[in-house]
Motif scaffolding. Structure first.
Motif, short mmCIF file in Angstrom:
data_model
loop_
_atom_site.label_atom_id
_atom_site.label_comp_id
_atom_site.label_asym_id
_atom_site.label_seq_id
_atom_site.Cartn_x
_atom_site.Cartn_y
_atom_site.Cartn_z
N ASP A 27 12.52 -1.38 -2.71
CA ASP A 27 11.84 -1.81 -1.63
C ASP A 27 11.41 -0.89 -0.65
O ASP A 27 10.17 -1.18 0.16
N SER A 28 12.18 0.01 -0.10
CA SER A 28 11.96 0.90 0.73
C SER A 28 10.85 2.01 0.52
O SER A 28 10.40 2.70 1.59
N ALA A 29 10.26 1.99 -0.51
CA ALA A 29 9.21 2.84 -0.85
C ALA A 29 7.96 2.66 0.10
O ALA A 29 7.26 3.71 0.47
N SER A 30 7.70 1.57 0.50
CA SER A 30 6.69 1.30 1.60
C SER A 30 6.84 -0.09 2.11
O SER A 30 7.63 -1.00 1.50
N GLN A 31 6.30 -0.29 3.10
CA GLN A 31 6.29 -1.68 4.01
C GLN A 31 5.79 -2.55 3.33
O GLN A 31 6.17 -3.73 3.33
N THR A 32 4.48 -2.21 2.65
CA THR A 32 3.60 -3.40 1.97
C THR A 32 4.56 -3.80 0.78
O THR A 32 4.56 -5.01 0.45
N LEU A 33 5.29 -2.87 0.14
CA LEU A 33 6.00 -3.24 -1.33
C LEU A 33 7.34 -4.09 -0.97
O LEU A 33 7.72 -5.15 -1.40
N ARG A 34 7.93 -3.68 0.49
CA ARG A 34 8.99 -4.67 0.91
C ARG A 34 8.50 -6.05 1.12
O ARG A 34 9.09 -7.09 0.66
N GLN A 38 8.08 -11.89 -0.61
CA GLN A 38 7.06 -13.13 -1.06
C GLN A 38 7.69 -13.41 -2.47
O GLN A 38 7.76 -14.59 -2.86
N VAL A 39 7.76 -12.47 -3.28
CA VAL A 39 7.98 -12.88 -4.87
C VAL A 39 9.15 -13.46 -4.86
O VAL A 39 9.66 -14.56 -5.69
N ARG A 40 10.44 -13.14 -4.13
CA ARG A 40 11.81 -13.72 -4.09
C ARG A 40 11.70 -15.16 -3.40
O ARG A 40 12.12 -16.09 -3.81
N SER A 41 10.68 -15.38 -2.67
CA SER A 41 10.64 -16.56 -1.95
C SER A 41 10.02 -17.78 -3.02
O SER A 41 10.44 -18.80 -3.02
N TYR A 42 8.94 -17.16 -3.69
CA TYR A 42 8.26 -17.92 -4.50
C TYR A 42 9.23 -18.40 -5.72
O TYR A 42 9.23 -19.57 -5.95
N GLU A 43 9.94 -17.17 -6.18
CA GLU A 43 10.73 -17.61 -7.41
C GLU A 43 11.77 -18.57 -6.99
O GLU A 43 12.31 -19.38 -7.67
N ARG A 90 2.75 -15.35 -9.51
CA ARG A 90 2.04 -14.57 -10.62
C ARG A 90 1.17 -13.44 -9.55
O ARG A 90 1.15 -12.39 -10.05
N GLU A 91 0.35 -13.97 -8.85
CA GLU A 91 -0.43 -13.16 -7.87
C GLU A 91 0.46 -12.14 -7.27
O GLU A 91 0.07 -11.18 -6.98
N ALA A 92 1.51 -12.49 -6.70
CA ALA A 92 2.23 -11.80 -5.82
C ALA A 92 2.99 -10.66 -6.51
O ALA A 92 2.95 -9.25 -6.36
N LYS A 93 3.27 -10.84 -8.01
CA LYS A 93 3.74 -9.89 -8.91
C LYS A 93 2.65 -8.85 -9.07
O LYS A 93 2.78 -7.65 -9.44
N ARG A 138 0.51 -3.26 -8.25
CA ARG A 138 -0.50 -2.59 -7.97
C ARG A 138 0.24 -1.60 -6.77
O ARG A 138 -0.26 -0.31 -6.91
N GLU A 139 0.89 -2.11 -6.29
CA GLU A 139 1.49 -1.13 -4.92
C GLU A 139 2.45 -0.28 -5.55
O GLU A 139 2.75 0.91 -5.09
N ILE A 140 3.18 -0.50 -6.43
CA ILE A 140 4.18 0.36 -7.27
C ILE A 140 2.98 1.31 -8.06
O ILE A 140 3.58 2.61 -7.88
N ASP A 141 2.09 1.16 -8.61
CA ASP A 141 1.23 1.94 -9.12
C ASP A 141 0.58 3.07 -8.01
O ASP A 141 0.58 4.11 -8.56
N ARG A 142 0.42 2.59 -6.85
CA ARG A 142 -0.15 3.15 -5.77
C ARG A 142 0.99 4.34 -5.28
O ARG A 142 0.51 5.58 -5.15
N ILE A 143 2.18 3.89 -5.23
CA ILE A 143 3.21 4.84 -4.92
C ILE A 143 3.46 5.74 -5.78
O ILE A 143 3.61 6.95 -5.67
N LEU A 144 3.60 5.30 -7.23
CA LEU A 144 3.56 6.36 -8.48
C LEU A 144 2.74 7.22 -8.56
O LEU A 144 2.96 8.53 -8.64
N ALA A 145 1.28 6.89 -7.98
CA ALA A 145 0.44 7.68 -7.98
C ALA A 145 0.44 8.75 -7.12
O ALA A 145 0.09 10.14 -7.00
N GLU A 146 1.04 8.54 -5.79
CA GLU A 146 0.98 9.29 -4.63
C GLU A 146 2.36 10.35 -5.07
O GLU A 146 2.01 11.75 -4.82
#
Length: 785
Positions: A148-155, A160-165, A238-241, A246-254
């Motif tokens: 989660d600490s990889a970026s503030q956006t991912l956190r 949100q994902v945990r809240s919806y779940e 689903r949208e949050a996931k 997308r955010e994970i892909d961005r982090i991995l790309a960086e």
């Protein structure tokens, strides 16, 4: 070369070696391993293996964990590819593993001063790359999961994902727990279909929940339905996931981009680690087979002491001694079948290939081996049904190919040379082939069962006979190699042991010509002479060993007697000096009384007093040259150095030398006190551990760098007390009247210790707790006298 490696079982040896690698990098290097023909390269490889073996001897292990073959990952990142979390984690782990290995070897070289020049040269090429490793580990955990600490956006997204779940599960759990809906469910559970939360509903209650049917059971009696009340929440989930992905892909790309920036450094690390893994594996393998590094030469000289074939079980293999290339370059081995001739050939060949691959070989110390440009071997049954070649034809085809390439830098191994055809012609061919190879300067080891070759070595310079020993009593080979003794026929002896009649054996002997009998008798005599010489050699070695031991014991006893003699002389000298000193003291007393009597007018002449004193001085013991030498050595022994442990005789206390004041005085530390002590008042104490001291700091008035306060926070109690004692001395020399000692509040132990020390210090006038604006109870203000 491929055929030679196969018949000498080089690949089987590599299968043993690969068991000792630590990573896929090392496994690949073992697969690529091949003998070198350059002596300089062989010497370097051997030295690398020796250094690895030394490290194992020093430390018992070499850290090589967490290292992967990340070459594909790095190359894909270099062309803009996206690396997965697990691939990035392998890169970070490999960077860390390489850095730990570099630290390990560097510490051995720089701190423990071990001689490891080649290993040190390799690890120097490893790039630390701590920034890349840190970035990866801040974003990805050890299991390859993006944190989660990889970026503030991912956190935020994951919250949100945990809240919806949680909301979806809450609503569905209400349904599964409701008594009105439980009867409609096949099971009161929440499950997932198509990445959406659903509940199992009985077929007949399909319309009771609305929503979307995602799946059904194999029987069709259960439908997995997403109720209408959670459809919207599931959509939001689903949208949050999707956003999370997308955010994970961005982090991995960086992170992949950062890896791409250090492609060259990473590839260098990988290449270096692969070489080091191979070196360490060679060292482990050397330990496993009890191997040593032989003396290597280009002169073709081979001397293998107690050589063992590495593929034969250690409990069964019989060590053999082999020599080649000194007085003889061709060794002809004869003897019975299954006697060990072929094993001897393979041992020479395989150990040569191992040595030229940088591996230590299973021989005793001081063995010698030669580096050959080419190794040829004709070993085993090469009969080819497909090519309609007999055993003889197949062997001869191979020998022709060998003769086309052999030269003076070659080692040639022939097994059962000339076999498979008429004995007379086969023996003649074998002799001709051996002569041809010898003329070209090659080293040759050949086995044969032809009796004609038994006398071959006696007619050729540079050729030596050898045989494998056979025990006629047990009817079994001993597998020992006898250099200089040709193999003899044991047919008659074996037949007799098996019960064949003497009449038949005698008639058989009559069929053998006298020359053959003479040869057999000569061989018997040689064997007996060889055994006798071996026994005498062993006895001579034992006698020499005992003589050397006796010499060492006598020398030790003489040294002890000499030390006792010197000690007795020294004690006698000291006792004499004490007696004379006492006599002088008494005489001085008498002389003083005589003078008093003279002053009172009594008749005592001055020259009589002087003569009496002179005679008394002459009564002192005269030292012989030997005694003078002993006394001089004793004085030299009194030379002390900073850090030496001593005993102050006048106090009976132990201390350590800080520095030499002059030829007769030393500055000594006794506990927390420093004092000047005369050399004669010091006794040196042998110490197993040198005491590390620092030279006394010289303080010169106000020109010193002594601060008006001493900070003891973080210090251990004993060190703090020593620092306070020294600081007060320095402060006095610097001219301070008042100083501060900062000890902090803590548990109070350090504060109490400082207070107690200050109370009993002769140069402390007063000590008080500092005011609140001065540090309070954490500071003590000291007034100096």
């Amino acid at each position: 070369m491929e055929r030679v490696l196969r018949v000498l079982e080089y690949e089987k040896m590599k299968q043993q070696l690969v068991e000792h690698v630590s990573s896929s990098l090392g496994r690949k290097k073992v697969q690529e391993l091949a003998p070198s023909v350059e002596i300089d390269e062989v010497l370097v490889w051997q030295q690398e293996t020796s250094e690895g073996a030394n490290v194992l001897r020093f430390k018992g292990r070499i850290p090589f964990g967490g290292i992967y073959d990340i070459t594909p990952h790095v190359k894909r990142a270099s062309i803009g590819g996206l690396l997965s979390a697990s691939e990035l984690m392998e890169i970070a782990s490999t960077i860390y593993g390489g850095r730990q290995l570099k630290k390990f070897i560097t510490n051995l070289v720089e701190e423990e001063e071990r001689e490891l020049p080649l290993l040190y040269q390799h690890v120097e090429q490893i790039n630390p790359l701590t920034d890349v490793e840190r970035e990866i580990k801040q974003c990805i955990d050890d299991n390859g999961h993006v944190l989660d600490s990889a970026s503030q956006t991912l956190r935020t997204i994951r919250q949100q994902v945990r809240s919806y779940e949680s909301s979806v599960r809450s609503k569905l759990e209400q349904m599964t727990r409701s008594s009105s809906t439980q009867k409609m469910l096949s099971d009161a559970i929440i499950t997932i279909r198509n990445d959406r939360f659903v509940i199992p509903v009985k077929q007949e209650y399909r319309g009771s929940f609305g929503g979307i049917v995602h799946d059904q059971s194999a029987s069709g009696q259960t439908l997995f339905i997403e109720p209408q009340v959670v459809v919207t929440l599931n959509n939001q989930l689903r949208e949050a996931k999707v956003k999370e992905t997308r955010e994970i892909d961005r982090i991995l790309a960086e992170l992949s981009r950062q890896v791409a920036e250090v492609t060259d450094e990473l590839l260098t690390n990988i290449s270096t680690l692969a070489v080091l893994d191979l070196i360490i594996a060679k060292a482990h393998y050397a330990n496993a087979i009890k191997a040593t590094s032989p003396e290597i030469n280009e002169a073709g000289h081979v001397l293998l002491k107690k050589a063992r074939h590495p593929l034969i079980d250690a409990g069964e293999v019989v060590p053999i001694d082999i020599e080649l290339g000194g007085e003889f370059r061709s060794l002809i081995i004869t003897g019975p079948n299954t006697g060990g001739k072929t094993v001897t050939l393979k041992t020479v060949g395989l150990l040569t290939l191992m040595m030229q691959s940088g591996l230590h070989v299973p021989v005793e110390e001081e063995s010698k081996m030669a580096v050959y440009k080419q190794v040829f071997a004709d070993i085993g049954d090469e009969q080819s049904i497909e090519q309609s070649l007999s055993t003889f034809s197949s062997h001869m085809t191979n020998i022709v190919q060998i003769l086309d390439k052999v030269d003076f830098q070659s080692l040639v191994l022939f097994d059962e040379l000339g076999a498979g055809t008429d004995p007379t012609e086969g023996a003649a061919l074998a002799i001709a082939i051996l002569d041809d190879v010898y003329k070209r300067g090659a080293a040759v080891v050949a086995t044969t069962h032809y009796s004609e070759l038994k006398g071959y070595a006696y007619n050729r310079e540079g050729v030596m006979n050898a045989s494998v020993e056979f025990d006629v009593q047990s009817l079994k080979p001993t597998y020992r190699l006898l250099i200089g003794v040709p193999g003899r026929s044991n047919a008659f002896a074996i037949s007799r042991r098996l019960g064949l009649g003497e009449a038949i054996i005698d008639r058989a002997k009559d069929q053998i010509d006298s020359d053959s009998n003479k040869v057999e008798n000569m061989i018997v005599s040689l064997e007996e002479s060889k055994k006798s010489a071996d026994a005498e050699q062993i006895e001579a070695k034992n006698i020499r060993f005992e003589a050397e031991k006796l010499h060492r014991d006598l020398q030790k006893q003489m040294e002890e007697l000499q030390r006792e003699k010197e000690l007795i002389l020294k004690q006698a000298e000291e006792e004499a000096e004490v007696a004379v000193a006492k006599a002088k003291e008494e005489a001085e007393f008498i002389i003083r009384e005589l003078r008093e009597m003279q002053k009172k007018g009594l008749a005592v002449k001055e020259h009589e007093i002087i003569d009496a004193k002179k005679h008394l001085e002459e009564a002192a013991p005269k030292l012989t040259p030997k005694q003078k030498k002993i006394k001089k050595q004793a004085q030299q022994a009194k030379t002390l150095h900073p850090g030496d442990e001593v005993k102050v005789l006048s106090f009976g206390q132990k201390g350590s030398i800080i520095e030499k004041v002059n030829d007769k005085e030393y500055l000594v530390q006794i506990g927390i006190m420093k004092m000047k002590v005369a050399l004669d008042d010091l006794q040196f104490i042998e110490s197993s551990k040198p005491v590390e001291t620092k030279p006394l700091t010289t303080v010169r008035g106000n020109e010193s760098h002594v601060k008006p306060e001493l900070d003891l926070r973080g210090e251990r109690y004993e060190n703090a007390m020593l620092k306070v004692e020294k600081y007060i001395d320095d402060a006095l020399l610097a001219g301070y009247h008042s100083v501060s000692i900062i000890h902090g509040k803590g548990t109070g132990a350090l504060r109490k210790g400082v207070k107690d020390l200050l109370k009993r210090h002769p140069h402390v006038k007063a000590a008080r707790d500092a005011a609140m604006n001065e540090g309070g109870l954490g500071n003590t203000v000291v007034e100096l006298k």
